[in-house]
Design a protein around this motif. Structure first.
Motif, mmCIF file in Angstrom:
data_model
loop_
_atom_site.group_PDB
_atom_site.id
_atom_site.type_symbol
_atom_site.label_atom_id
_atom_site.label_comp_id
_atom_site.label_asym_id
_atom_site.label_seq_id
_atom_site.Cartn_x
_atom_site.Cartn_y
_atom_site.Cartn_z
ATOM 1 N N ILE A 39 0.628 19.512 51.530
ATOM 2 C CA ILE A 39 1.471 18.364 51.173
ATOM 3 C C ILE A 39 2.411 17.932 52.291
ATOM 4 C CG2 ILE A 39 1.418 19.040 48.738
ATOM 5 C CD1 ILE A 39 4.403 19.868 49.123
ATOM 6 N N TRP A 40 2.590 18.739 53.330
ATOM 7 C CA TRP A 40 3.692 18.505 54.257
ATOM 8 C C TRP A 40 3.446 17.376 55.247
ATOM 9 C CZ3 TRP A 40 7.833 19.653 52.152
ATOM 10 C CH2 TRP A 40 7.912 20.731 51.262
ATOM 11 N N ASP A 41 2.213 17.111 55.651
ATOM 12 C CA ASP A 41 1.975 15.972 56.550
ATOM 13 C C ASP A 41 2.376 14.662 55.871
ATOM 14 O OD1 ASP A 41 1.085 17.533 58.634
ATOM 15 O OD2 ASP A 41 -1.049 17.248 58.182
ATOM 16 N N MET A 42 1.972 14.496 54.621
ATOM 17 C CA MET A 42 2.319 13.272 53.902
ATOM 18 C C MET A 42 3.804 13.254 53.550
ATOM 19 S SD MET A 42 1.572 10.315 52.928
ATOM 20 C CE MET A 42 -0.176 10.280 53.241
ATOM 21 N N THR A 43 4.371 14.398 53.203
ATOM 22 C CA THR A 43 5.803 14.454 52.912
ATOM 23 C C THR A 43 6.602 14.073 54.160
ATOM 24 O OG1 THR A 43 5.403 16.148 51.235
ATOM 25 C CG2 THR A 43 7.668 15.904 51.998
#
Length: 193
Positions: free
Chosen positions: A141-145
């Protein structure tokens, strides 16, 4: 216990009455001063328009790339709507929002995937409404977050904020709309002399 008769002078009663009188005078003065110095707020000025028209794909993408809140709607257990403003990222076909697993919207979507969202600008008459079934992305989830945080806060403010988010039990809500409506203003024609 000493009985205080209303006709007999009493220092305690006099102090209490003085304090009450002082409080009432100060309250009155503050209300007069604040009213006299207050600037009357102007109501939001909407543009005078000749109507609205559907957005093009380019207009949708431009509008959704701006820093605006989306209000998402999910369905509570009892069938009532649950609305929440969120920050989001639009990649041209899909909306993304980062939330914690403790939120009502997360719990609602685990039970019932139906979701709607609206992004609007009331003053300029712009609006995007999207509906569909959301998916919950729990891994990677962290790239999009990062993209969401950088859109709203920039890299300098976004990086420290991301470090705080990484300590939370976060997921991504992903909505690829099955239906989408979007519109914007038609400028009003000026009267010809």
């Amino acid at each position: 216990m000493a009985f205080l008769h209303s006709q007999i002078p009493c220092p305690q009663r006099q102090v209490s009455l003085f304090a009450l009188h002082l409080f009432l005078c100060m309250t009155f003065l503050l209300s007069v001063v604040s009213h006299a110095s207050a600037v009357e707020p102007k109501p939001a000025q909407r543009k005078r328009l000749g109507g609205i028209k559907p957005f093009t794909t380019e207009q949708i993408n431009d509008f959704l790339s701006e820093r605006r809140n989306a209000t998402i709607a999910t369905v509570n257990k009892n069938g009532t709507p649950q609305l929440t403003p969120v920050i989001f990222y639009w990649d041209g076909s899909t909306f993304y929002a980062s939330v914690t697993k403790e939120t009502i919207k997360y719990k609602n979507l685990k039970r019932d995937a139906r979701m709607s969202l609206i992004v609007d600008d009331v003053l300029d008459h712009h609006c995007v409404i999207a509906t569909g079934k959301a998916t919950i992305q729990e891994q990677d989830i962290w790239d999009m977050t990062n993209k969401i945080m950088y859109k709203y806060y920039g890299k300098e403010e976004g990086d420290p904020y991301l470090e705080q988010l990484k300590k939370q039990n976060r997921v991504l809500l992903v909505l690829k709309p099955t239906k989408m409506q979007a519109w914007g203003p038609v400028p009003r024609e000026t009267a010809k002399p």
